[in-house]
Design a protein around this motif. Structure first.
Motif, PDB file in Angstrom:
ATOM      1  N   GLN A  84     -34.845  92.058  94.725  1.00  0.00           N
ATOM      2  CA  GLN A  84     -34.106  90.918  95.287  1.00  0.00           C
ATOM      3  C   GLN A  84     -32.800  90.678  94.523  1.00  0.00           C
TER       4      GLN A  84
ATOM      5  N   PRO B 161     -34.088  87.645  82.235  1.00  0.00           N
ATOM      6  CA  PRO B 161     -35.369  88.308  81.962  1.00  0.00           C
ATOM      7  C   PRO B 161     -36.583  87.558  82.520  1.00  0.00           C
ATOM      8  N   THR B 162     -37.627  88.317  82.770  1.00  0.00           N
ATOM      9  CA  THR B 162     -38.882  87.762  83.281  1.00  0.00           C
ATOM     10  C   THR B 162     -39.598  86.981  82.185  1.00  0.00           C
ATOM     11  N   VAL B 163     -40.029  85.781  82.526  1.00  0.00           N
ATOM     12  CA  VAL B 163     -40.824  84.968  81.594  1.00  0.00           C
ATOM     13  C   VAL B 163     -42.301  85.246  81.872  1.00  0.00           C
TER      14      VAL B 163
ATOM     15  N   HIS C 254     -41.950  76.624  87.504  1.00  0.00           N
ATOM     16  CA  HIS C 254     -42.668  76.983  86.283  1.00  0.00           C
ATOM     17  C   HIS C 254     -41.639  77.414  85.238  1.00  0.00           C
TER      18      HIS C 254
ATOM     19  N   GLY D 191     -39.256  76.054  94.861  1.00  0.00           N
ATOM     20  CA  GLY D 191     -40.056  74.974  94.287  1.00  0.00           C
ATOM     21  C   GLY D 191     -41.273  75.520  93.551  1.00  0.00           C
TER      22      GLY D 191
ATOM     23  N   THR E 126     -34.459  78.299  94.306  1.00  0.00           N
ATOM     24  CA  THR E 126     -35.914  78.407  94.132  1.00  0.00           C
ATOM     25  C   THR E 126     -36.618  77.977  95.420  1.00  0.00           C
TER      26      THR E 126
ATOM     27  N   LEU F 169     -45.010  85.020  85.073  1.00  0.00           N
ATOM     28  CA  LEU F 169     -45.192  83.733  85.743  1.00  0.00           C
ATOM     29  C   LEU F 169     -44.780  83.872  87.201  1.00  0.00           C
TER      30      LEU F 169
ATOM     31  N   HIS G  77     -38.710  79.707  86.289  1.00  0.00           N
ATOM     32  CA  HIS G  77     -37.600  79.004  86.932  1.00  0.00           C
ATOM     33  C   HIS G  77     -36.771  78.248  85.894  1.00  0.00           C
TER      34      HIS G  77
ATOM     35  N   LEU H 128     -34.129  79.977  84.010  1.00  0.00           N
ATOM     36  CA  LEU H 128     -32.890  80.129  84.783  1.00  0.00           C
ATOM     37  C   LEU H 128     -32.102  78.817  84.758  1.00  0.00           C
TER      38      LEU H 128
ATOM     39  N   PHE I 240     -30.601  84.379  88.915  1.00  0.00           N
ATOM     40  CA  PHE I 240     -31.806  84.918  89.562  1.00  0.00           C
ATOM     41  C   PHE I 240     -32.662  85.607  88.502  1.00  0.00           C
ATOM     42  N   GLY I 241     -33.963  85.718  88.769  1.00  0.00           N
ATOM     43  CA  GLY I 241     -34.874  86.329  87.808  1.00  0.00           C
ATOM     44  C   GLY I 241     -35.041  87.821  88.047  1.00  0.00           C
TER      45      GLY I 241
ATOM     46  N   LYS J 105     -37.695  89.191  87.492  1.00  0.00           N
ATOM     47  CA  LYS J 105     -39.056  89.267  88.034  1.00  0.00           C
ATOM     48  C   LYS J 105     -39.036  89.828  89.454  1.00  0.00           C
TER      49      LYS J 105
HETATM   50  P1  AMP Z   1     -39.044  81.733  93.739  1.00  0.00           P
HETATM   51  O1  AMP Z   1     -39.185  80.257  93.649  1.00  0.00           O
HETATM   52  O2  AMP Z   1     -40.318  82.467  93.467  1.00  0.00           O
HETATM   53  O3  AMP Z   1     -38.330  82.186  94.970  1.00  0.00           O
HETATM   54  O4  AMP Z   1     -38.114  82.163  92.528  1.00  0.00           O
HETATM   55  C1  AMP Z   1     -36.868  81.566  92.318  1.00  0.00           C
HETATM   56  C2  AMP Z   1     -36.150  82.312  91.232  1.00  0.00           C
HETATM   57  O5  AMP Z   1     -36.920  82.278  90.033  1.00  0.00           O
HETATM   58  C3  AMP Z   1     -35.934  83.782  91.575  1.00  0.00           C
HETATM   59  O6  AMP Z   1     -34.653  84.184  91.141  1.00  0.00           O
HETATM   60  C4  AMP Z   1     -37.011  84.453  90.785  1.00  0.00           C
HETATM   61  O7  AMP Z   1     -36.715  85.800  90.445  1.00  0.00           O
HETATM   62  C5  AMP Z   1     -37.068  83.583  89.550  1.00  0.00           C
HETATM   63  N1  AMP Z   1     -38.357  83.748  88.863  1.00  0.00           N
HETATM   64  C6  AMP Z   1     -39.591  83.645  89.417  1.00  0.00           C
HETATM   65  N2  AMP Z   1     -40.534  83.917  88.485  1.00  0.00           N
HETATM   66  C7  AMP Z   1     -39.871  84.197  87.348  1.00  0.00           C
HETATM   67  C8  AMP Z   1     -40.293  84.569  86.014  1.00  0.00           C
HETATM   68  N3  AMP Z   1     -41.573  84.706  85.690  1.00  0.00           N
HETATM   69  N4  AMP Z   1     -39.328  84.779  85.083  1.00  0.00           N
HETATM   70  C9  AMP Z   1     -38.009  84.642  85.406  1.00  0.00           C
HETATM   71  N5  AMP Z   1     -37.562  84.306  86.632  1.00  0.00           N
HETATM   72  C10 AMP Z   1     -38.478  84.080  87.587  1.00  0.00           C
END
Ligand code: AMP
Length: 284
Positions: free
Chosen positions: A157, A178-180, A38, A35, A33, A188, A41, A44, A150-151, A153
């Motif tokens: 990536q 799945p995307t939250v 939310h 950081g 992440t 999110l 994250h 996951l 990984f998300g 979302k």
């Molecule tokens: P980031 O901190 O934005 O780089 O995200 C870190 C990880 O969290 C990545 O694998 C993102 O795809 C995942 N992620 C970010 N937002 C969401 C979401 N709304 N639902 C699920 N996974 C997420």
């Protein structure tokens, strides 16, 4: 009160902790992440908690993947809240290397995944994916995880990281989750805090565009041009929203489709004021 997570800032110390865990027969799980954690994250984290023994969450705002200095400067940092959430969700290690530890003077390597990175985010954020793959490879190298979550979302990536892990024989099982979303459908994102109340309302246009496309597909429309036009119209009709791209692609190759025959995914990126949001969903 569960044990607090151990904070590791040094790559070699991270590798040593991971090696010790594996020597004890433990499975190592990683959630990378930047950081500002939310519930997306944390979904996951919870998945990885249930599927590993030593759970590592990395927190690193990776300068190499930002193609826009303002975006990097404004990226939210909420270390204390992140730490507390990791403690609540029973994270064992927070791996939070410094920029200097990750990119010391003289650093000159880069990981490049080709085809999958060319369109969509790759087109609008030049160099972004090179930064992503380079940092993810470095995180994998330091943490040596068995599994990394990984998300969806960040769908492109996810596909790029899967490809890299397979191509380079990294031996890391990459899991897409799945995307939250907020109750009203907004995905999110750490960047949502930048939205004004007005922009927050208008940001629903991403979800509405996806719903529009899904409805057409469910109703039997197979012409992608018609689906993209209708979804694009939802964005065009939203005051202050500006489309970077909207594309219906094959869910694995990410190649653009002309007709809906098998599985497909619609991905889009939209600006609301100075904030850029992305979202995606399966169409069938
Ligand atoms: P980031 O901190 O934005 O780089 O995200 C870190 C990880 O969290 C990545 O694998 C993102 O795809 C995942 N992620 C970010 N937002 C969401 C979401 N709304 N639902 C699920 N996974 C997420």
């Amino acid at each position: 009160m569960p044990d607090e997570p151990l904070v590791i800032r040094d790559p070699a110390a991270m590798t040593a902790a991971s090696r010790a865990a594996r020597a004890r027969g433990q499975r190592v799980g990683l959630v990378p992440t930047m950081g500002a954690l939310h519930a997306g994250h944390l979904s996951l984290v919870d998945y990885a908690r249930a599927n590993s023994d030593l759970l590592v969450v990395s927190v690193f705002v990776n300068p190499m993947q930002f193609n826009n200095q303002g975006d990097l400067d404004n990226y939210p940092v909420t270390w204390e809240a992140d730490f507390a959430l990791c403690a609540q969700h029973r994270v064992d290690v927070i791996y939070a290397p410094t920029v200097d530890a990750m990119y010391p003077e003289g650093f000159q390597s880069k990981v490049l995944v080709e085809g999958l990175t060319q369109e969509m985010e790759g087109e609008f954020r030049p160099g972004h994916f090179d930064g992503v793959t380079t940092v993810v490879l470095k995180l994998f190298a330091a943490v040596r995880p068995d599994m990394a979550a990984f998300g969806q979302k960040d769908y492109q990536q996810l596909k790029v990281v899967e490809r890299m892990s397979q191509d380079l024989d990294l031996g890391v099982k990459v899991i897409g989750r799945p995307t939250v979303r907020e109750p009203d459908g907004l995905a999110l994102s750490s960047r949502n805090v930048h939205l004004s109340p007005d922009e927050r309302q208008r940001a629903l246009c991403l979800r509405r565009a996806l719903d529009q496309a899904r409805e057409l597909a469910a109703g039997g429309e197979t012409e992608v041009a018609a689906i993209e036009a209708a979804a694009g119209e939802v964005i065009a009709q939203t005051e202050g929203a500006r489309l970077d791209y909207l594309a219906v692609v094959h869910p694995d190759s990410l190649e653009r489709l002309q007709r809906l025959q098998g599985p497909s995914r619609m991905c889009l990126a939209v600006w609301l004021g100075d904030t850029r949001l992305i979202d995606n969903d399966a169409l069938n």
